[in-house]
Design a protein around this motif. Structure first.
Motif, PDB file in Angstrom:
ATOM      1  N   ASN A 162      84.931   9.566 -13.874  1.00 29.00           N
ATOM      2  CA  ASN A 162      84.384   9.701 -12.519  1.00 29.00           C
ATOM      3  C   ASN A 162      83.874   8.367 -11.979  1.00 29.00           C
ATOM      4  O   ASN A 162      83.998   8.085 -10.783  1.00 29.00           O
ATOM      5  N   LEU A 163      83.326   7.539 -12.861  1.00 26.99           N
ATOM      6  CA  LEU A 163      82.856   6.222 -12.395  1.00 26.99           C
ATOM      7  C   LEU A 163      84.028   5.366 -11.923  1.00 26.99           C
ATOM      8  O   LEU A 163      83.925   4.654 -10.917  1.00 26.99           O
ATOM      9  N   ARG A 164      85.157   5.464 -12.634  1.00 23.05           N
ATOM     10  CA  ARG A 164      86.351   4.724 -12.214  1.00 23.05           C
ATOM     11  C   ARG A 164      86.825   5.212 -10.847  1.00 23.05           C
ATOM     12  O   ARG A 164      87.206   4.434  -9.981  1.00 23.05           O
ATOM     13  N   ALA A 165      86.793   6.549 -10.666  1.00 19.76           N
ATOM     14  CA  ALA A 165      87.235   7.125  -9.385  1.00 19.76           C
ATOM     15  C   ALA A 165      86.305   6.656  -8.256  1.00 19.76           C
ATOM     16  O   ALA A 165      86.771   6.319  -7.159  1.00 19.76           O
ATOM     17  N   LEU A 166      85.008   6.602  -8.548  1.00 24.10           N
ATOM     18  CA  LEU A 166      84.063   6.117  -7.523  1.00 24.10           C
ATOM     19  C   LEU A 166      84.340   4.669  -7.143  1.00 24.10           C
ATOM     20  O   LEU A 166      84.263   4.290  -5.972  1.00 24.10           O
ATOM     21  N   GLU A 167      84.683   3.871  -8.152  1.00 20.45           N
ATOM     22  CA  GLU A 167      85.013   2.460  -7.900  1.00 20.45           C
ATOM     23  C   GLU A 167      86.183   2.346  -6.928  1.00 20.45           C
ATOM     24  O   GLU A 167      86.171   1.531  -6.009  1.00 20.45           O
ATOM     25  N   VAL A 168      87.194   3.205  -7.148  1.00 17.00           N
ATOM     26  CA  VAL A 168      88.385   3.194  -6.289  1.00 17.00           C
ATOM     27  C   VAL A 168      87.967   3.492  -4.843  1.00 17.00           C
ATOM     28  O   VAL A 168      88.395   2.825  -3.897  1.00 17.00           O
ATOM     29  N   LEU A 169      87.099   4.498  -4.668  1.00 13.03           N
ATOM     30  CA  LEU A 169      86.684   4.873  -3.310  1.00 13.03           C
ATOM     31  C   LEU A 169      85.758   3.820  -2.698  1.00 13.03           C
ATOM     32  O   LEU A 169      85.785   3.588  -1.490  1.00 13.03           O
ATOM     33  N   GLN A 170      84.943   3.191  -3.535  1.00 11.42           N
ATOM     34  CA  GLN A 170      84.016   2.165  -3.048  1.00 11.42           C
ATOM     35  C   GLN A 170      84.783   1.051  -2.325  1.00 11.42           C
ATOM     36  O   GLN A 170      84.331   0.518  -1.312  1.00 11.42           O
ATOM     37  N   ASN A 171      85.974   0.736  -2.832  1.00  7.75           N
ATOM     38  CA  ASN A 171      86.788  -0.315  -2.229  1.00  7.75           C
ATOM     39  C   ASN A 171      87.346   0.079  -0.865  1.00  7.75           C
ATOM     40  O   ASN A 171      87.933  -0.730  -0.164  1.00  7.75           O
ATOM     41  N   LYS A 172      87.215   1.344  -0.507  1.00  8.83           N
ATOM     42  CA  LYS A 172      87.762   1.806   0.784  1.00  8.83           C
ATOM     43  C   LYS A 172      86.663   1.975   1.845  1.00  8.83           C
ATOM     44  O   LYS A 172      86.878   2.583   2.882  1.00  8.83           O
ATOM     45  N   GLU A 173      85.483   1.485   1.553  1.00 10.02           N
ATOM     46  CA  GLU A 173      84.353   1.539   2.501  1.00 10.02           C
ATOM     47  C   GLU A 173      84.071   2.951   2.996  1.00 10.02           C
ATOM     48  O   GLU A 173      83.964   3.212   4.196  1.00 10.02           O
ATOM     49  N   ILE A 174      83.969   3.858   2.033  1.00 16.19           N
ATOM     50  CA  ILE A 174      83.661   5.264   2.329  1.00 16.19           C
ATOM     51  C   ILE A 174      82.146   5.392   2.541  1.00 16.19           C
ATOM     52  O   ILE A 174      81.360   4.735   1.864  1.00 16.19           O
ATOM     53  N   ASP A 175      81.728   6.262   3.487  1.00 16.05           N
ATOM     54  CA  ASP A 175      80.292   6.464   3.741  1.00 16.05           C
ATOM     55  C   ASP A 175      79.688   7.499   2.795  1.00 16.05           C
ATOM     56  O   ASP A 175      78.512   7.421   2.434  1.00 16.05           O
ATOM     57  N   MET A 176      80.496   8.515   2.473  1.00 14.50           N
ATOM     58  CA  MET A 176      79.944   9.666   1.778  1.00 14.50           C
ATOM     59  C   MET A 176      81.013  10.227   0.851  1.00 14.50           C
ATOM     60  O   MET A 176      82.150  10.439   1.281  1.00 14.50           O
ATOM     61  N   VAL A 177      80.674  10.431  -0.416  1.00 17.94           N
ATOM     62  CA  VAL A 177      81.666  11.006  -1.319  1.00 17.94           C
ATOM     63  C   VAL A 177      81.109  12.271  -1.969  1.00 17.94           C
ATOM     64  O   VAL A 177      79.949  12.320  -2.366  1.00 17.94           O
ATOM     65  N   PHE A 178      81.953  13.300  -1.991  1.00 17.43           N
ATOM     66  CA  PHE A 178      81.599  14.541  -2.676  1.00 17.43           C
ATOM     67  C   PHE A 178      82.316  14.548  -4.025  1.00 17.43           C
ATOM     68  O   PHE A 178      83.530  14.323  -4.070  1.00 17.43           O
ATOM     69  N   ILE A 179      81.571  14.831  -5.089  1.00 17.46           N
ATOM     70  CA  ILE A 179      82.178  14.960  -6.419  1.00 17.46           C
ATOM     71  C   ILE A 179      82.014  16.407  -6.852  1.00 17.46           C
ATOM     72  O   ILE A 179      80.887  16.902  -6.992  1.00 17.46           O
ATOM     73  N   GLU A 180      83.132  17.101  -7.017  1.00 18.30           N
ATOM     74  CA  GLU A 180      83.051  18.486  -7.495  1.00 18.30           C
ATOM     75  C   GLU A 180      83.193  18.520  -9.005  1.00 18.30           C
ATOM     76  O   GLU A 180      84.184  18.064  -9.571  1.00 18.30           O
ATOM     77  N   SER A 181      82.193  19.098  -9.669  1.00 19.48           N
ATOM     78  CA  SER A 181      82.290  19.318 -11.110  1.00 19.48           C
ATOM     79  C   SER A 181      83.212  20.507 -11.379  1.00 19.48           C
ATOM     80  O   SER A 181      83.341  21.403 -10.544  1.00 19.48           O
ATOM     81  N   GLY A 182      83.804  20.548 -12.547  1.00 19.54           N
ATOM     82  CA  GLY A 182      84.463  21.782 -12.969  1.00 19.54           C
ATOM     83  C   GLY A 182      83.406  22.876 -13.054  1.00 19.54           C
ATOM     84  O   GLY A 182      82.227  22.596 -13.282  1.00 19.54           O
ATOM     85  N   GLY A 183      83.819  24.129 -12.870  1.00 23.35           N
ATOM     86  CA  GLY A 183      82.869  25.240 -12.933  1.00 23.35           C
ATOM     87  C   GLY A 183      82.188  25.278 -14.291  1.00 23.35           C
ATOM     88  O   GLY A 183      82.831  25.132 -15.324  1.00 23.35           O
ATOM     89  N   ASP A 184      80.847  25.442 -14.271  1.00 24.35           N
ATOM     90  CA  ASP A 184      80.115  25.322 -15.533  1.00 24.35           C
ATOM     91  C   ASP A 184      78.906  26.248 -15.543  1.00 24.35           C
ATOM     92  O   ASP A 184      78.745  27.098 -14.663  1.00 24.35           O
ATOM     93  N   ASN A 185      78.019  26.023 -16.491  1.00 26.18           N
ATOM     94  CA  ASN A 185      76.886  26.944 -16.628  1.00 26.18           C
ATOM     95  C   ASN A 185      75.635  26.429 -15.932  1.00 26.18           C
ATOM     96  O   ASN A 185      75.632  25.344 -15.345  1.00 26.18           O
ATOM     97  N   VAL A 186      74.566  27.217 -16.019  1.00 27.53           N
ATOM     98  CA  VAL A 186      73.363  26.907 -15.240  1.00 27.53           C
ATOM     99  C   VAL A 186      72.584  25.697 -15.759  1.00 27.53           C
ATOM    100  O   VAL A 186      71.658  25.233 -15.103  1.00 27.53           O
TER     101      VAL A 186
END
Ligand SMILES: Nc1nc2c(ncn2[C@@H]2O[C@H](COP(=O)(O)OP(=O)(O)OP(=O)(O)O)[C@@H](O)[C@H]2O)c(=O)[nH]1
Ligand SMILES: [Mg+2]
Length: 201
Positions: free
Chosen positions: A84-108
Motif C-alpha cells: 500500500n505504501l508503494r501504491a501511495l507513492e505512485v499516486l503522490q506523483n500525480k498530485e492527488i488531493d485525497m486518496v481512499f484506501i479500501e481494506s479487504g473485508g475484515d473483523n472488528v
C-alpha cells in the motif's frame, strides 16, 4: 494528500461508500485517488473502474490502483503495509488531493497503520444485527468516523438504531457516528457534513 482508510466487515459497504464519496469530492474539483485491497482478485477495483472510469467518466484510470494482497487483510494495512505504501507513492506523483484506501473485508479489531492513513472510517451495517457497535473492537472504538450503513435493512433484522446510537456513544465517546443507507441515500447529507468538518474541507 489526505489519506483516508476505509475498513469494516465483509460486505458492509466499503466500496459503495468510497464510490459515493469519490463522486462527491471529484465533482467539487478535488483530485481523488483510490486504492483497493482485495485478498484474491481485483474485484472491487473492477467495480469502481466500471462505475467511475467507464460510466461516469469522473476518475482518470491511472488514479485507481487495485491491489491483490493474497493473505490476511489486516496484514496488508497494518503489519506489513509495504504494498500500500508503494501504491501511495505512485499516486503522490500525480498530485492527488485525497486518496481512499479500501481494506479487504475484515473483523472488528482491524486498524490501519498510521503510516498509511491520516483518517479512518469504519463501516458497519445493520443487517448483521444491532449487537455492534456495543460489542466494541478496536476498529469500531478507535476509527475517526463510524458509518453505520444499510439502515434500510434494519427493520428486516429487528436492528434497533437507537440502541446502536447509544452504544456508539458509549464505545466511541465524542468521536462521530453517522447512520446512512447508500441505497436510499438517507443520512447522506449528515455524512458529508460530518466528513467535511472532520477533514477541514
Ligand atoms: N440494501 C442496501 N444494500 C447496500 C447498501 N450499501 C451497499 N449495499 C450493497 O451491499 C453489497 C456489498 O457492498 P460493498 O460496497 O461491495 O461492500 P464492501 O464492504 O466493499 O464488500 P467487501 O469489499 O467484499 O468486503 C452490495 O451488493 C451493495 O450494493 C445499503 O445501504 N443498503
Ligand atoms: Mg469492497
Amino acid at each position: 494528500m489526505i489519506r483516508i482508510g476505509v475498513l469494516g466487515p465483509v460486505g458492509s459497504g466499503k466500496t459503495s461508500l468510497i464510490s459515493f464519496l469519490a463522486k462527491v469530492y471529484i465533482k467539487r474539483g478535488l483530485k481523488v485517488g483510490i486504492i483497493t485491497n482485495d485478498v484474491v482478485s481485483p474485484h472491487d477495483a473492477i467495480v469502481i473502474y466500471k462505475e467511475l472510469v467507464e460510466k461516469e467518466k469522473l476518475l482518470p484510470k491511472e488514479n485507481l490502483l487495485g491491489l491483490v494482497t493474497g493473505g490476511c487483510p489486516h496484514t496488508a494495512i497494518r503489519e506489513d503495509p509495504s504494498l500500500n505504501l508503494r501504491a501511495l507513492e505512485v499516486l503522490q506523483n500525480k498530485e492527488i488531493d485525497m486518496v481512499f484506501i479500501e481494506s479487504g473485508g475484515d473483523n472488528v479489531m482491524s486498524t490501519f497503520s498510521p503510516l498509511l492513513a491520516d483518517y479512518t472510517i469504519f463501516i458497519l451495517d445493520t443487517s448483521a444485527g444491532d449487537k455492534y457497535p456495543g460489542k466494541g473492537g478496536l476498529g469500531i472504538s478507535e476509527s475517526d468516523l463510524l458509518v453505520i450503513n444499510k439502515i434500510d435493512l434494519a427493520p428486516y433484522v429487528n436492528a434497533n438504531l437507537e440502541n446502536m446510537r447509544e452504544d456508539a456513544v458509549k464505545v466511541r465517546k465524542h468521536k462521530p457516528t453517522v447512520f446512512v443507507s447508500l441505497k436510499t441515500m438517507e443520512g447522506i447529507d449528515e455524512l458529508i457534513k460530518t466528513l467535511d468538518k472532520e477533514l477541514g474541507i
